[in-house]
Scaffold this active site. Structure first.
Site, PDB file in Angstrom:
ATOM      1  N   GLU A  44       0.874  -1.187   0.000  1.00  0.00           N
ATOM      2  CA  GLU A  44       0.000   0.000   0.000  1.00  0.00           C
ATOM      3  C   GLU A  44       0.904   1.228   0.000  1.00  0.00           C
ATOM      4  O   GLU A  44       1.697   1.424   0.928  1.00  0.00           O
ATOM      5  CB  GLU A  44      -0.917   0.045   1.227  1.00  0.00           C
ATOM      6  CG  GLU A  44      -1.888   1.235   1.143  1.00  0.00           C
ATOM      7  CD  GLU A  44      -2.683   1.522   2.409  1.00  0.00           C
ATOM      8  OE1 GLU A  44      -3.640   2.308   2.341  1.00  0.00           O
ATOM      9  OE2 GLU A  44      -2.336   0.971   3.477  1.00  0.00           O
ATOM     10  N   GLU A  69       5.069   4.630   3.807  1.00  0.00           N
ATOM     11  CA  GLU A  69       4.603   5.957   4.250  1.00  0.00           C
ATOM     12  C   GLU A  69       5.802   6.890   4.411  1.00  0.00           C
ATOM     13  O   GLU A  69       6.800   6.538   5.013  1.00  0.00           O
ATOM     14  CB  GLU A  69       3.824   5.821   5.572  1.00  0.00           C
ATOM     15  CG  GLU A  69       3.506   7.092   6.297  1.00  0.00           C
ATOM     16  CD  GLU A  69       2.740   8.115   5.454  1.00  0.00           C
ATOM     17  OE1 GLU A  69       1.742   7.755   4.806  1.00  0.00           O
ATOM     18  OE2 GLU A  69       3.166   9.288   5.440  1.00  0.00           O
ATOM     19  N   ASN A  96      10.044   7.270   0.760  1.00  0.00           N
ATOM     20  CA  ASN A  96       9.303   7.927  -0.311  1.00  0.00           C
ATOM     21  C   ASN A  96       9.090   6.922  -1.445  1.00  0.00           C
ATOM     22  O   ASN A  96      10.050   6.324  -1.941  1.00  0.00           O
ATOM     23  CB  ASN A  96      10.102   9.126  -0.824  1.00  0.00           C
ATOM     24  CG  ASN A  96       9.278  10.008  -1.742  1.00  0.00           C
ATOM     25  OD1 ASN A  96       8.374   9.531  -2.431  1.00  0.00           O
ATOM     26  ND2 ASN A  96       9.589  11.283  -1.760  1.00  0.00           N
ATOM     27  N   ASP A 118      -3.134  11.616  -1.680  1.00  0.00           N
ATOM     28  CA  ASP A 118      -3.230  13.088  -1.684  1.00  0.00           C
ATOM     29  C   ASP A 118      -3.585  13.551  -3.098  1.00  0.00           C
ATOM     30  O   ASP A 118      -2.950  13.139  -4.068  1.00  0.00           O
ATOM     31  CB  ASP A 118      -1.892  13.701  -1.260  1.00  0.00           C
ATOM     32  CG  ASP A 118      -1.521  13.308   0.166  1.00  0.00           C
ATOM     33  OD1 ASP A 118      -2.394  13.400   1.051  1.00  0.00           O
ATOM     34  OD2 ASP A 118      -0.374  12.896   0.397  1.00  0.00           O
ATOM     35  N   LYS A 122      -3.344  21.183  -7.798  1.00  0.00           N
ATOM     36  CA  LYS A 122      -2.730  22.146  -8.720  1.00  0.00           C
ATOM     37  C   LYS A 122      -1.987  21.414  -9.837  1.00  0.00           C
ATOM     38  O   LYS A 122      -1.233  20.462  -9.572  1.00  0.00           O
ATOM     39  CB  LYS A 122      -1.745  23.047  -7.965  1.00  0.00           C
ATOM     40  CG  LYS A 122      -2.446  23.983  -6.998  1.00  0.00           C
ATOM     41  CD  LYS A 122      -1.478  24.940  -6.355  1.00  0.00           C
ATOM     42  CE  LYS A 122      -2.246  25.850  -5.415  1.00  0.00           C
ATOM     43  NZ  LYS A 122      -1.524  26.178  -4.214  1.00  0.00           N
ATOM     44  N   ASP A 154     -12.183   9.405  -2.003  1.00  0.00           N
ATOM     45  CA  ASP A 154     -13.435  10.178  -1.921  1.00  0.00           C
ATOM     46  C   ASP A 154     -13.393  11.341  -2.903  1.00  0.00           C
ATOM     47  O   ASP A 154     -14.380  12.054  -3.056  1.00  0.00           O
ATOM     48  CB  ASP A 154     -13.576  10.775  -0.517  1.00  0.00           C
ATOM     49  CG  ASP A 154     -12.452  11.767  -0.250  1.00  0.00           C
ATOM     50  OD1 ASP A 154     -11.278  11.329  -0.255  1.00  0.00           O
ATOM     51  OD2 ASP A 154     -12.718  12.964  -0.105  1.00  0.00           O
ATOM     52  N   THR A 191     -10.221   2.425   5.386  1.00  0.00           N
ATOM     53  CA  THR A 191      -9.021   3.131   5.834  1.00  0.00           C
ATOM     54  C   THR A 191      -9.475   4.258   6.776  1.00  0.00           C
ATOM     55  O   THR A 191     -10.674   4.529   6.903  1.00  0.00           O
ATOM     56  CB  THR A 191      -8.265   3.741   4.636  1.00  0.00           C
ATOM     57  OG1 THR A 191      -8.944   4.922   4.213  1.00  0.00           O
ATOM     58  CG2 THR A 191      -8.159   2.768   3.466  1.00  0.00           C
ATOM     59  N   GLU A 192      -8.512   4.932   7.390  1.00  0.00           N
ATOM     60  CA  GLU A 192      -8.874   6.057   8.284  1.00  0.00           C
ATOM     61  C   GLU A 192      -9.628   7.142   7.506  1.00  0.00           C
ATOM     62  O   GLU A 192     -10.644   7.660   7.967  1.00  0.00           O
ATOM     63  CB  GLU A 192      -7.623   6.697   8.905  1.00  0.00           C
ATOM     64  CG  GLU A 192      -6.961   5.876   9.981  1.00  0.00           C
ATOM     65  CD  GLU A 192      -5.894   4.946   9.443  1.00  0.00           C
ATOM     66  OE1 GLU A 192      -5.527   5.084   8.253  1.00  0.00           O
ATOM     67  OE2 GLU A 192      -5.445   4.077  10.197  1.00  0.00           O
ATOM     68  N   GLU A 194     -11.231   6.830   4.761  1.00  0.00           N
ATOM     69  CA  GLU A 194     -12.520   6.314   4.286  1.00  0.00           C
ATOM     70  C   GLU A 194     -13.586   6.438   5.381  1.00  0.00           C
ATOM     71  O   GLU A 194     -14.719   6.850   5.115  1.00  0.00           O
ATOM     72  CB  GLU A 194     -12.335   4.838   3.873  1.00  0.00           C
ATOM     73  CG  GLU A 194     -13.525   4.223   3.193  1.00  0.00           C
ATOM     74  CD  GLU A 194     -13.177   2.886   2.559  1.00  0.00           C
ATOM     75  OE1 GLU A 194     -11.990   2.474   2.600  1.00  0.00           O
ATOM     76  OE2 GLU A 194     -14.089   2.245   2.025  1.00  0.00           O
TER      77      GLU A 194
HETATM   78  N1  SAM Z   1      -4.104   5.570   2.973  1.00  0.00           N
HETATM   79  C1  SAM Z   1      -4.436   6.276   4.197  1.00  0.00           C
HETATM   80  C2  SAM Z   1      -5.931   6.362   4.359  1.00  0.00           C
HETATM   81  O1  SAM Z   1      -6.653   6.075   3.385  1.00  0.00           O
HETATM   82  O2  SAM Z   1      -6.392   6.678   5.465  1.00  0.00           O
HETATM   83  C3  SAM Z   1      -3.774   7.663   4.243  1.00  0.00           C
HETATM   84  C4  SAM Z   1      -4.282   8.662   3.252  1.00  0.00           C
HETATM   85  S1  SAM Z   1      -3.383  10.211   3.336  1.00  0.00           S
HETATM   86  C5  SAM Z   1      -4.425  11.327   2.528  1.00  0.00           C
HETATM   87  C6  SAM Z   1      -2.103   9.961   2.127  1.00  0.00           C
HETATM   88  C7  SAM Z   1      -0.802   9.449   2.736  1.00  0.00           C
HETATM   89  O3  SAM Z   1       0.107   9.167   1.673  1.00  0.00           O
HETATM   90  C8  SAM Z   1      -0.116  10.463   3.641  1.00  0.00           C
HETATM   91  O4  SAM Z   1       0.145   9.882   4.902  1.00  0.00           O
HETATM   92  C9  SAM Z   1       1.179  10.805   2.893  1.00  0.00           C
HETATM   93  O5  SAM Z   1       2.245  11.095   3.755  1.00  0.00           O
HETATM   94  C10 SAM Z   1       1.408   9.549   2.078  1.00  0.00           C
HETATM   95  N2  SAM Z   1       2.221   9.760   0.873  1.00  0.00           N
HETATM   96  C11 SAM Z   1       1.979  10.672  -0.101  1.00  0.00           C
HETATM   97  N3  SAM Z   1       2.936  10.618  -1.050  1.00  0.00           N
HETATM   98  C12 SAM Z   1       3.795   9.632  -0.667  1.00  0.00           C
HETATM   99  C13 SAM Z   1       4.990   9.098  -1.227  1.00  0.00           C
HETATM  100  N4  SAM Z   1       5.492   9.578  -2.374  1.00  0.00           N
HETATM  101  N5  SAM Z   1       5.611   8.085  -0.583  1.00  0.00           N
HETATM  102  C14 SAM Z   1       5.117   7.614   0.587  1.00  0.00           C
HETATM  103  N6  SAM Z   1       3.984   8.079   1.165  1.00  0.00           N
HETATM  104  C15 SAM Z   1       3.340   9.077   0.553  1.00  0.00           C
END
Ligand code: SAM
Length: 213
Positions: A44, A69, A96, A118, A122, A154, A191-192, A194
């Protein structure tokens, strides 16, 4: 995702290297050895606080899950869940995803999950979207032939963008729902994000796509 600096997080992560792998670049090609079996590996990307990977791992003991993450202060919450679950088929990487190919050999991953990524609305941030073609290249590099991406969100704008991006890349659409929670899809694990957005009445969009032969 909002996060506060958690000074104890670094220590907690170091103390629990069984779950949060400290040197994933040295494990490239060796994930089956780490898990101690040849079961499929599902990752994931952007795992957040880890409910999805830990609950999926509990529900599917013959699949190995790896949550990826970026932020230490966020993954530490996932780590708490993995430690509490006390199961061998979940691991976490505080890295990353742009460097995915440094951590996995070609064909080492069987499926990619993207949950509530995310949106980066933009245009100048398009390359950061986890469904941008640059990331689709990366997933292809580490996935088995005909590997799948399962994506839910969403965010309608991100969903529409992602369907276009998948289609332009030549990925094959296997499943799509514009309202997951009112669909016939079984076995959904929330997920959180969700929980948060569906409790406010927002529909959840979901699709499964597959790389062509
Ligand atoms: N998947 C979880 C959920 O549905 O509750 C978290 C959603 S949150 C909006 C998106 C997560 O993706 C964030 O914790 C962010 O730090 C992580 N993330 C974004 N770009 C990333 C990357 N390039 N590598 C690792 N994590 C990343």
């Amino acid at each position: 995702m909002r996060f506060r600096n958690k000074p104890w997080a670094t220590d907690f992560i170091a103390e629990n290297s069984f779950y949060c792998i400290p040197d994933p670049e040295n494990q490239k090609g060796k994930w089956n050895e780490i898990f101690g079996n040849n079961n499929p590996i599902h990752i994931e990307v952007g795992t957040g606080k880890g409910t999805f990977v830990t609950e999926m791992a509990k529900a599917n003991p013959t699949i190995n899950y790896i949550g990826i993450e970026l932020f230490e202060s966020v993954i530490v919450k996932a780590l708490e869940k993995a430690v509490a679950a006390d199961i061998p088929n979940v691991k976490l990487l505080n890295v990353n995803a742009q460097k995915l190919a440094d951590y996995f050999e070609a064909g080492e991953v069987d499926r990619v999950y993207l949950n509530f990524s995310d949106p980066w609305p933009k245009t100048r941030h398009e390359k950061r979207r986890l469904t941008y073609k640059g990331f689709l290249d990366l997933y292809k590099e580490v996935l088995v032939p005909q590997g799948e991406i399962h994506f839910k969100t969403d965010n309608r704008g991100l969903f529409e963008y992602s369907l276009m991006s998948f289609s332009e890349y030549g990925l094959l659409l296997k499943y799509v729902s514009l309202d997951l929670h009112n669909s016939e899809f079984e076995g959904n694990i929330m997920t959180e994000y969700e929980e948060k957005f569906s409790s406010k009445g927002f529909p959840i969009y979901r699709c499964e796509v597959k790389y062509p032969e």
